[in-house]
Enzyme design. Structure first.
Site, PDB file in Angstrom:
ATOM      1  N   TYR A 168       0.872  -1.234  -0.024  1.00 57.82           N
ATOM      2  CA  TYR A 168       0.227  -0.111   0.145  1.00 57.82           C
ATOM      3  C   TYR A 168       1.021   1.575  -0.437  1.00 57.82           C
ATOM      4  O   TYR A 168       0.308   1.712  -0.286  1.00 57.82           O
ATOM      5  CB  TYR A 168      -0.734   0.129   0.942  1.00 57.82           C
ATOM      6  CG  TYR A 168      -2.207  -0.780   1.003  1.00 57.82           C
ATOM      7  CD1 TYR A 168      -2.537  -1.602   0.409  1.00 57.82           C
ATOM      8  CD2 TYR A 168      -3.346   0.334   1.420  1.00 57.82           C
ATOM      9  CE1 TYR A 168      -3.920  -2.258   0.703  1.00 57.82           C
ATOM     10  CE2 TYR A 168      -4.883  -0.050   1.240  1.00 57.82           C
ATOM     11  CZ  TYR A 168      -4.271  -1.533   0.549  1.00 57.82           C
ATOM     12  OH  TYR A 168      -6.158  -1.893   0.262  1.00 57.82           O
ATOM     13  N   ASP A 190      -3.516 -17.683   0.530  1.00 55.38           N
ATOM     14  CA  ASP A 190      -4.478 -18.994  -0.218  1.00 55.38           C
ATOM     15  C   ASP A 190      -5.471 -19.514   1.065  1.00 55.38           C
ATOM     16  O   ASP A 190      -7.165 -19.678   0.395  1.00 55.38           O
ATOM     17  CB  ASP A 190      -4.021 -19.226  -1.762  1.00 55.38           C
ATOM     18  CG  ASP A 190      -3.263 -20.117  -1.369  1.00 55.38           C
ATOM     19  OD1 ASP A 190      -3.034 -20.338   0.031  1.00 55.38           O
ATOM     20  OD2 ASP A 190      -2.930 -20.561  -2.408  1.00 55.38           O
ATOM     21  N   ASP A 216      -6.575  -6.645   3.772  1.00 56.23           N
ATOM     22  CA  ASP A 216      -7.563  -5.871   3.358  1.00 56.23           C
ATOM     23  C   ASP A 216      -8.912  -6.873   2.576  1.00 56.23           C
ATOM     24  O   ASP A 216     -10.063  -6.733   2.818  1.00 56.23           O
ATOM     25  CB  ASP A 216      -7.014  -4.837   2.060  1.00 56.23           C
ATOM     26  CG  ASP A 216      -8.164  -3.862   1.365  1.00 56.23           C
ATOM     27  OD1 ASP A 216      -9.513  -3.650   2.243  1.00 56.23           O
ATOM     28  OD2 ASP A 216      -8.600  -4.072  -0.095  1.00 56.23           O
ATOM     29  N   ASP A 218     -12.323  -8.170   3.786  1.00 54.18           N
ATOM     30  CA  ASP A 218     -14.450  -8.198   3.270  1.00 54.18           C
ATOM     31  C   ASP A 218     -14.865  -9.262   3.466  1.00 54.18           C
ATOM     32  O   ASP A 218     -16.353  -9.975   4.013  1.00 54.18           O
ATOM     33  CB  ASP A 218     -14.103  -7.739   2.311  1.00 54.18           C
ATOM     34  CG  ASP A 218     -14.030  -6.048   2.050  1.00 54.18           C
ATOM     35  OD1 ASP A 218     -13.793  -5.314   3.316  1.00 54.18           O
ATOM     36  OD2 ASP A 218     -14.441  -5.850   1.237  1.00 54.18           O
TER      37      ASP A 218
HETATM   38  C1  IPM Z   1     -10.207  -0.773   3.884  1.00 57.92           C
HETATM   39  C2  IPM Z   1     -10.996   0.031   2.351  1.00 57.92           C
HETATM   40  C3  IPM Z   1      -9.815   1.261   2.177  1.00 57.92           C
HETATM   41  C4  IPM Z   1      -8.088  -0.183   2.301  1.00 57.92           C
HETATM   42  C5  IPM Z   1      -9.393   1.766   0.622  1.00 57.92           C
HETATM   43  C6  IPM Z   1     -10.961   2.427   1.019  1.00 57.92           C
HETATM   44  C7  IPM Z   1      -8.380   2.434   0.481  1.00 57.92           C
HETATM   45  O1  IPM Z   1     -11.539  -1.018   1.375  1.00 57.92           O
HETATM   46  O2  IPM Z   1     -10.113   0.018   4.606  1.00 57.92           O
HETATM   47  O3  IPM Z   1     -10.997  -1.962   3.943  1.00 57.92           O
HETATM   48  O4  IPM Z   1      -8.500  -0.902   1.479  1.00 57.92           O
HETATM   49  O5  IPM Z   1      -7.588   0.042   2.835  1.00 57.92           O
HETATM   50 MG    MG Z   2     -10.908  -2.927   2.394  1.00 55.65          MG
END
Ligand code: IPM
Ligand code: MG
Length: 359
Positions: free
Chosen positions: A135, A222, A246, A250
């Site tokens: 990042y 993975d 990240d 999710d």
């Molecule tokens: C998160 C989001 C951010 C990230 C984006 C909005 C930059 O996806 O906080 O997970 O990738 O960290």
């Molecule tokens: Mg994210």
């Protein structure tokens, strides 16, 4: 106690308003100052993270953040896009430790896309390193490929890197967090392919010698992605770098029924923190009053616990949220037959009403 309130874009303004309402209902001495961030700040000041907003965030004990981003800013040069606001805040405030709990509330077991028995009682804590990795690694950019089969062709590149102290400090956070829970850390890497993550694994293994009471397991990313949908309850603390964190956070969010339920905290070494829902600005439903404010309300609870030293108040919010769910109130994202559909504001009001009823 002073908090910087940064609602941002899209549903950010709607959900943060509800969290602020809940904080005010606690009758604590909290000073709140609001500022623009993301696309809203770009419109007003020409930059997603204006100097004045950054200054306010630095001075505050904590930042309550909504969400940033909208498709209409996709064509701006990268440094002016809304996402740079959150990345800039993480970097400037050195918020290296990101806590993303994934908890499946009993009432929402059926809202998950997985079979109820796989997620019932799920309680994972994802700890994501937040200021390093690909990042932020330099160099990055576009150039003419210097070598290889496509030498001379245009290419783009990023740099994945982690230094020893960066890995050490986040590893300590993970082991200490595990000590307060199920005493197990799964460190997620890609050591079979990447130099950066072989180093990660080596350093984590070294730090672990200071925590003999905590079990450490290493897992390739993975496989971790697969185990999260196969047997998610086997995880206690899932610990990883910025990019893998990240993606996996999710995925873990979906196990719980809705990303609209998940709070997060990003802390620096001084205990200052930024608190935000794990979800984004959802421009598709912005302005309709239907977004779920609970992730932001629960983020405010994390703020009281981690940065403002008000654990009882945090506990009260957590209980109030459980109780509105038990009452059957649901925003659209967690709605199912037999429950009562409510909007953003009604959900916030219901949490406030439960808080008052506790008095
Ligand atoms: C998160 C989001 C951010 C990230 C984006 C909005 C930059 O996806 O906080 O997970 O990738 O960290
Ligand atoms: Mg994210």
């Amino acid at each position: 106690m002073k908090i910087a309130v940064l609602p941002g874009d899209g549903i950010g303004t709607e959900i943060v308003a509800e969290a602020v309402k809940v904080l005010r209902a606690l009758d604590l001495q909290i000073e709140m100052e609001e500022a623009k961030v993301g696309g809203a700040a770009y419109e007003a000041h020409g930059h997603p993270l204006p100097e004045s907003t950054l200054k306010l965030a630095k001075q505050a004990d904590a930042v309550l953040f909504g969400a940033v981003g909208d498709w209409k800013y996709d064509k701006l040069e990268r440094s002016l896009r809304p996402e740079q606001a959150i990345l800039g805040l993480r970097k400037h405030l050195e918020l290296f430790a990101n806590f993303r709990p994934a908890i499946c509330y009993e009432e929402l077991t059926h809202a998950s896309s997985l079979k109820p028995e796989l997620v019932a009682g799920l309680d994972i804590l994802i700890i994501r390193e937040l200021t390093g990795d690909i990042y932020f690694g330099q160099p990055r950019g576009r150039r003419s490929a210097p070598d290889g089969a496509f030498a001379g062709q245009p290419e783009a590149f990023d740099t994945m890197r982690y230094s020893r102290p960066e890995i050490e400090r986040i590893a300590h956070v993970a082991f200490q967090a595990a000590r307060k829970r199920g005493k197990k850390v799964t460190s997620v890497d890609k050591a079979n392919v990447l130099e950066t993550f072989q180093f990660w694994k080596d350093v984590v293994t070294e730090v672990h010698t200071q925590y003999p009471d905590v079990e450490l397991e290493h897992m390739y990313v993975d496989n971790a992605a697969m185990q999260l949908v196969k047997a998610p309850k086997k995880f206690d603390v899932l610990f990883t770098g910025n990019m893998f964190g990240d993606i996996l956070s999710d995925e873990a969010a979906m196990l719980t029924g809705s990303i609209g339920m998940l709070p997060s905290a990003s802390l620096n070494a001084r205990g200052q923190g930024l608190y935000e829902p794990s979800h984004g600005s959802a421009p598709d439903i912005a302005g309709q009053g239907v977004a779920n404010p609970l992730a932001t309300i629960l983020s405010a609870a994390m703020m009281l616990r981690f940065s403002l030293n008000q654990p009882e108040a945090a506990e009260r919010i957590d209980r109030a949220v459980k109780s509105v769910l038990a009452q059957g109130l649901r925003t659209a994202d967690i709605y199912s037959d037999g429950t009562t559909k409510v909007g953003t504001k009604e959900m916030g009001d219901a949490v406030v009403a439960r808080l008052k009823a506790q008095d």
